[in-house]
Design an enzyme around this catalytic site. Structure first.
Site, PDB file in Angstrom:
ATOM      1  N   ARG A 154       0.827  -1.214   0.000  1.00  0.00           N
ATOM      2  CA  ARG A 154       0.000   0.000   0.000  1.00  0.00           C
ATOM      3  C   ARG A 154       0.860   1.263   0.000  1.00  0.00           C
ATOM      4  NH1 ARG A 154      -4.132  -0.971   4.296  1.00  0.00           N
ATOM      5  NH2 ARG A 154      -2.528  -0.150   5.647  1.00  0.00           N
TER       6      ARG A 154
ATOM      7  N   TYR B   3     -11.787  24.790  -8.955  1.00  0.00           N
ATOM      8  CA  TYR B   3     -12.480  23.633  -9.544  1.00  0.00           C
ATOM      9  C   TYR B   3     -13.720  23.307  -8.696  1.00  0.00           C
ATOM     10  CZ  TYR B   3     -12.656  18.619 -10.880  1.00  0.00           C
ATOM     11  OH  TYR B   3     -13.019  17.377 -11.301  1.00  0.00           O
TER      12      TYR B   3
ATOM     13  N   ASP C  37      -3.710  24.634  -6.672  1.00  0.00           N
ATOM     14  CA  ASP C  37      -4.071  23.640  -7.688  1.00  0.00           C
ATOM     15  C   ASP C  37      -3.423  24.106  -8.990  1.00  0.00           C
ATOM     16  OD1 ASP C  37      -5.233  22.125  -9.710  1.00  0.00           O
ATOM     17  OD2 ASP C  37      -7.211  22.077  -8.778  1.00  0.00           O
TER      18      ASP C  37
ATOM     19  N   LYS D 119      -4.766  14.926 -16.099  1.00  0.00           N
ATOM     20  CA  LYS D 119      -4.867  15.845 -17.216  1.00  0.00           C
ATOM     21  C   LYS D 119      -3.617  15.741 -18.107  1.00  0.00           C
ATOM     22  CE  LYS D 119      -8.822  16.977 -15.518  1.00  0.00           C
ATOM     23  NZ  LYS D 119      -9.106  18.090 -14.626  1.00  0.00           N
TER      24      LYS D 119
HETATM   25  C1  LIG Z   1      -9.833  17.833 -13.339  1.00  0.00           C
HETATM   26  C2  LIG Z   1      -9.346  18.742 -12.314  1.00  0.00           C
HETATM   27  C3  LIG Z   1      -9.173  18.282 -11.013  1.00  0.00           C
HETATM   28  C4  LIG Z   1      -9.569  16.891 -10.579  1.00  0.00           C
HETATM   29  O1  LIG Z   1      -8.842  15.881 -11.172  1.00  0.00           O
HETATM   30  P1  LIG Z   1      -9.443  14.396 -11.234  1.00  0.00           P
HETATM   31  O2  LIG Z   1      -8.271  13.558 -11.488  1.00  0.00           O
HETATM   32  O3  LIG Z   1     -10.459  14.406 -12.340  1.00  0.00           O
HETATM   33  O4  LIG Z   1     -10.071  14.137  -9.895  1.00  0.00           O
HETATM   34  C5  LIG Z   1      -8.662  19.165 -10.092  1.00  0.00           C
HETATM   35  N1  LIG Z   1      -8.358  20.428 -10.418  1.00  0.00           N
HETATM   36  C6  LIG Z   1      -8.520  20.898 -11.666  1.00  0.00           C
HETATM   37  C7  LIG Z   1      -8.142  22.314 -11.959  1.00  0.00           C
HETATM   38  C8  LIG Z   1      -9.031  20.086 -12.643  1.00  0.00           C
HETATM   39  O5  LIG Z   1      -9.237  20.582 -13.868  1.00  0.00           O
END
Ligand SMILES: *Cc1c(COP(=O)(O)O)cnc(C)c1O
Length: 386
Positions: A51, A104, A177, A202
């Site tokens: 883990r 987000y 973020d 992404k």
């Molecule tokens: C898509 C996204 C997230 C979340 O990512 P996931 O892997 O889909 O949970 C967080 N912050 C931003 C700015 C995003 O575009």
């Protein structure tokens, strides 16, 4: 040995792991680690259980440390899990958190629902608030400032280094973020941000087929806290997914450069269209954030917003339905172009969003931009302005 026994133990060594040198790391799948001796069972120096992550995870986190200029990277099952995981790791009941109004949507939902459920107070500040304006909202209980820049959907840029410096003076942690910049176009830790978060789903993954998130830090105490929280909660990620994310990382630089160029080409073309009121792209000359953006970011990615002139929702839907190369779907950062209507995702409370008309978000992929503008051109025929 009898068959039932040798079926279990034959080949268990897996050959000599060091015998083959490969470009990509092996996918090391395991719950159980076989430890060399009894003393090693309780030796906390190295991993004792799958883990905690094994060779594939170690290769990925080492590469991400280099990308982010970090001392430690903690992996999570998605970008959202990285955001919520980082907050759960550093916050306590009774704390206060300041959050950028343009984060987000699911980040906002986690703050509003889960943090408040654990008696953590949350306030939102306007997307372009200066460091002074943000810190003016701080209270003695303020423990964390959560930023996202450029803002989700509307792409306003915040002076994150200034906010981080002012917060540090007050003993407040900062989290950014940084999914837009993929850890590369802007490097938060070099600008004093404490927790650099990104959805690896992404651009780093880059192929729209894997979920993962990361939190990068420099401070050893924060690193220990992130590790401990993951151990306490039992969070783990799959080695197959770690392998896919590392594969994506190898081509991040060339993909991001092309996404950025293609995105600017399509954004500039859109600015000349009669159907468009405004293009929300921080690298365009028309953007009020352009100077700040070019000071902080080395280049744009392929994601931006488009404000249309007033049009009915049905007409915007007809335009979206007429697109052939742009897919209709959430997420972004894969090799393909995507479009969504974005108004229904906007949930501002600190300052209302003011758009002249409907808001779209486009992700520009690696296709030839001339084909993408031709696709938008033919789809605009389906958009009837009011
Ligand atoms: C898509 C996204 C997230 C979340 O990512 P996931 O892997 O889909 O949970 C967080 N912050 C931003 C700015 C995003 O575009």
């Amino acid at each position: 040995m009898r068959p039932a026994t040798w079926l279990i133990h034959a080949g268990q060594g897996g050959g000599e792991p060091q015998a083959f040198t490969t470009v990509a790391p092996p996918v090391q799948r395991a719950s159980t680690l076989l430890l060399p001796d009894a003393a090693a069972l309780y030796d906390r120096a190295g991993p004792t259980y799958g883990r905690q992550g094994l060779a594939t995870h170690a290769a990925l986190t080492e590469a991400l440390c280099a990308l982010e200029g970090a001392e430690h990277v903690e992996l999570y099952g998605s970008g959202l899990a990285a955001l919520s995981g980082a907050m759960l790791a550093v916050l306590n009941a009774g704390d206060h958190v300041l959050v950028a109004d343009g984060v987000y949507g699911p980040t906002r939902r986690f703050c509003d629902v889960t943090l408040r459920r654990f008696s953590i107070a949350v306030d939102y500040f306007p997307v372009r608030a200066s460091a002074e304006q943000v810190l003016a909202l701080a209270r003695p209980a303020t423990r964390l400032i959560v930023m996202e820049s450029p803002a989700s959907l509307t792409f306003e840029v915040q002076d994150a280094p200034a906010v981080a410096a002012a917060a540090r003076e007050r003993g407040i942690l900062t989290l950014l973020d940084n999914t837009y910049a993929a850890g590369q176009l802007f490097r938060p830790l070099e600008h004093g941000v404490d927790l650099s978060v990104q959805a690896l789903t992404k651009y780093v993954g880059g192929h729209a087929d894997t979920f993962m998130g990361s939190v990068a830090v420099r401070d050893p105490a924060l690193a220990a806290r992130l590790r401990a929280m993951s151990a306490e909660a039992g969070w783990a990620t799959s080695p197959d997914d770690a392998w896919l994310i590392l594969r994506g990382l190898r081509t991040l630089d060339v993909r991001l450069a092309r996404h950025g160029e293609n995105g600017l080409a399509v954004a500039r073309w859109l600015e000349g269209r009669p159907e468009v009121a405004r293009v929300l792209h921080p690298a365009l000359a028309s953007s009020p954030d352009r100077a700040l953006f070019s000071r902080l970011f080395s280049a744009p990615c392929g994601l931006f917003g488009v404000v249309l002139k007033p049009a009915a929702r049905a007409s915007v839907d007809s335009f979206l339905n007429a697109l052939r190369l742009f897919g209709l779907g959430f997420s972004w950062g894969g090799f393909e172009s995507l479009a969504i209507a974005a108004d229904r995702q906007l949930k501002r409370t600190a300052e209302p969003w003011r758009g002249e008309g409907p808001l779209l978000r486009l992700h520009v992929g690696l296709e030839d931009p001339a084909d993408l503008t031709a696709d938008l051109d033919q789809a605009f025929a389906a958009l009837a302005p009011v």
